[in-house]
Enzyme design. Sequence first.
Site, PDB file in Angstrom:
ATOM      1  CB  CYS A 308      -0.962  -0.004   1.181  1.00  0.00           C
ATOM      2  SG  CYS A 308      -0.161  -0.107   2.799  1.00  0.00           S
ATOM      3  CG  HIS A 849      -4.096   0.889   4.652  1.00  0.00           C
ATOM      4  ND1 HIS A 849      -3.576  -0.046   3.780  1.00  0.00           N
ATOM      5  CD2 HIS A 849      -5.123   1.484   3.995  1.00  0.00           C
ATOM      6  CE1 HIS A 849      -4.274  -0.035   2.657  1.00  0.00           C
ATOM      7  NE2 HIS A 849      -5.211   0.899   2.768  1.00  0.00           N
TER       8      HIS A 849
END
Length: 890
Positions: A308, A849
């Site tokens: 990510c 994230h």
Amino acid sequence: MDSLLFSSTSQDDDVFTPFDHSFSPLQQPSLSNSTYPLFLVPFRWWKEAREAVGSGGSGGLSGGGVLYNGTAQVTDAFDEEEGGMAVGRRDSEILVSMRRELESKISEEERVSSEGDFALVSEWMFLTALKWHNDMTGVESFLPEEDSSHDLFSLQIRLLCVLETNSLVIKISQKDNQFGAFNTAYNIFCTEPRLLRIWDFSEQANQLFTNKRKLFRDSGQSDEEIILELQVYGFSYSIKAREKGKEDMLVEQSMIDVPSFSGSLKMNGSVDKVNLYSRVKQSPPLGRRYGSTSPLGLTGLYNLGNTCFMNSAIQCLVHTPKLVDYFLGDFRKDLNFENPLGMHGKLAIAFGDLLRKLWAPGTTPVSPRMFKSSIASFAPQFSGYNQHDSQEFLAFLLDGLHEDLNRVKRKPYAEAKDEDDRPDEVVADEYWRNHISRNDSVIVDLCQGQYRSSLACPVCKKLSITFDPFMYLSLPLPSTALRKMTLTVVSTDGTTLPHPVTVSVPIYGSLEDLVHALGTACSLREDEMLLIAEIYNNSIIRILDDPDDSVDLIRDNDQLVAYRLAKDTDGTPLVEFMHQREEKSYIRAFPSFEKFGIPLMARMADFSKGSEIHKQFLKLIDPFLMPAKDSSSDSDTTRNTAHEDEEMEDVVLDEDVNLDGEAVNELDTGSDFEFYLDSGNFLASWVKIQMDEPVSISKSNRLIKVLVTWPEKMIEDYDTSILSLLRDVCEPALMSKKPQESVSLYKCVDAFLKEEPLGPEDMWYCPRCKEHRQASKKLDLWRLPDILVIHLKRFSYNRYFKNKLETFVDFPIDDFDLSSYIFDKKNNFCHHYALYAVSNHYGGMGGGHYTAFVQLGNNRWYEFDDSLVFPVNWEQIKTSAAYVLFYRRI
């Protein structure tokens, strides 16, 4: 057979996809072995973009085209079915005969009357024009907004070059194509008898004739057919117009069934139908119905496993203005295959191919596996599947792209000259020219600016000025919130009792801030220093000596002591005195001991006799001695005993002492202190110190530990309760929540540009003093780039901990004005910037994230969360997760 035009492949080739250019980047591709796909588009659609884009920038569409005039015929009759739609048989074939005219320019008449003309363009030309039309959505254009990405399909054709008549024959066979694609081709070429005019701007048709002539000279052969694939786009609108509103179910079925940029074509004419005619719709989070219009650039990236961070940085970069146009354009002309610092063009090609996939119409989320492999070759730390920092990845990527696209093939030697009291403008331009002479790429053009860096000698005031390039600004997050911290200050000269001191430091400040605040509160002298130590179980467990450590790493329930010490000039050892006393027990046969109190500390140079340690300890505890009681002569006697001459002969005890009190032999119950040295031996760690014998210590020991046994009479004479008062750093308030801290982006710039002294490990050699000096350093902004990347320094690292700052940064979206920060007041460039992308990090150091916010024109913002893409309001852009900000010059 030579592979000459469009996207022809040999029989043994792998499956071909138009954006997967599988040539070796170690050599520049030639048209003779090109596998780049070609596109057939309406001439007016192409002309609009060509006139608007022109020759500006790397994505320019200038250049003349070669005109082909021709006619089309069908070799077998078509059956008429419902709705007036032509349906061919399996043996039907369309023949298009085209005669090559001379290269010509577009006349004024052709600018007006070009409704039915075609244009043949290369991939980069098509994508550049497509993006221009996408950006013009809502503005009057040849193709209406309802024209969708499903208007792109693949058509397999056979080419025959006729040298005698300077013409091409195109065969489109029903058996080579899917049913819907063939019928769409019929409606494009054959519904009305007319002269076909095809403009070739790709320059590859001319290469076809050249190669055919060479083949004819070498072997006498000239009549071989070439089977190839052509991408067709933009003709559904004209077909619908000719049908005048009739239902066109078969054509719509062909639009759905035919592919977008996929398929496998063989020289024998066979096709891979599974790959060629399958289509998967865009990920649903945007809420679009299948077949409806979708803007370009809204394609997600699959997460390959902790990637990510890479996806977030890529999405910000592939939506960077001008950089998108560059990579959609003919960027390969700038590839540097000789640069030893680059990847011989591999990284730039991989990034360019990935960007084109992300900007292709109607594509599903893309897997960046090939790109990840390329970046891992340039930066091996990204080869695995561990989580990384998106800003660190971005820095490596920009550097790698620059080296692969550096237009300088051989870097000249450029010697930096002293400023010699020359004007800053002259010196800065000289530095920049030297930099550009060795580094000239689109990355430098768009992303690099210039600092003015000055160093000032504190002694002779010598000023050294340099002008250095930068790719991004790494801004600190200054803290405005304060944290109250309480430490116990202990003297090491026996003059004062321990006392608590409460100071306020920035909540995300450093240990240096804490020491400075304590020094001010304690009126620390110039010849003194503070040594901060953490106490646990009545012992020092660690010394806090790294000034860059964050105070956020100190917990509220920690117990800290600040020792006031004379500054060490000759490496004098430190001695830590810990305390223990006998526990009263009626069960165990042998006495046991317990630790108590705050460890005391002193510098000692003389270890010739144990009595020196005894003498130093008595000096330290002198402030704890309670006033004499007249009614108790025993106390006077005890006090006199404690201060007798230290050279008296002590009662000899067994040398080995167990702190738990087990197996202690012949323990004397005398009235004086006993001292034990930590020998470091696991079996017999504590060795008794004899008063008339030298103390053996290791010179490498930074801290010498001594355990002092207090007899009962001494405990009665000294106020050990004061010695045991040790407060926590902070008493947390019950049911209280700290408000989130907020800081302006302008304050971050101020903190970045603030003058500060260099650290002791970064001493500067003054050319005038001929000595290393702790100079003061000042940065200023001299030249700003078109694309300004700002890194917010949320993460901090030290030997023990990692930390993330959750400070909310209030950053401008529409107008980030840096005019007042430019040192060169004669700089006439605009220094106002608008935000267009943000790389976000959610979570802490242990796991988190990354996502990205991106603006796609008309103030429309989208969130890219790996393969998912969501529209968001501009009010949602500002969060405490913002990590890397991307600004473009207004």
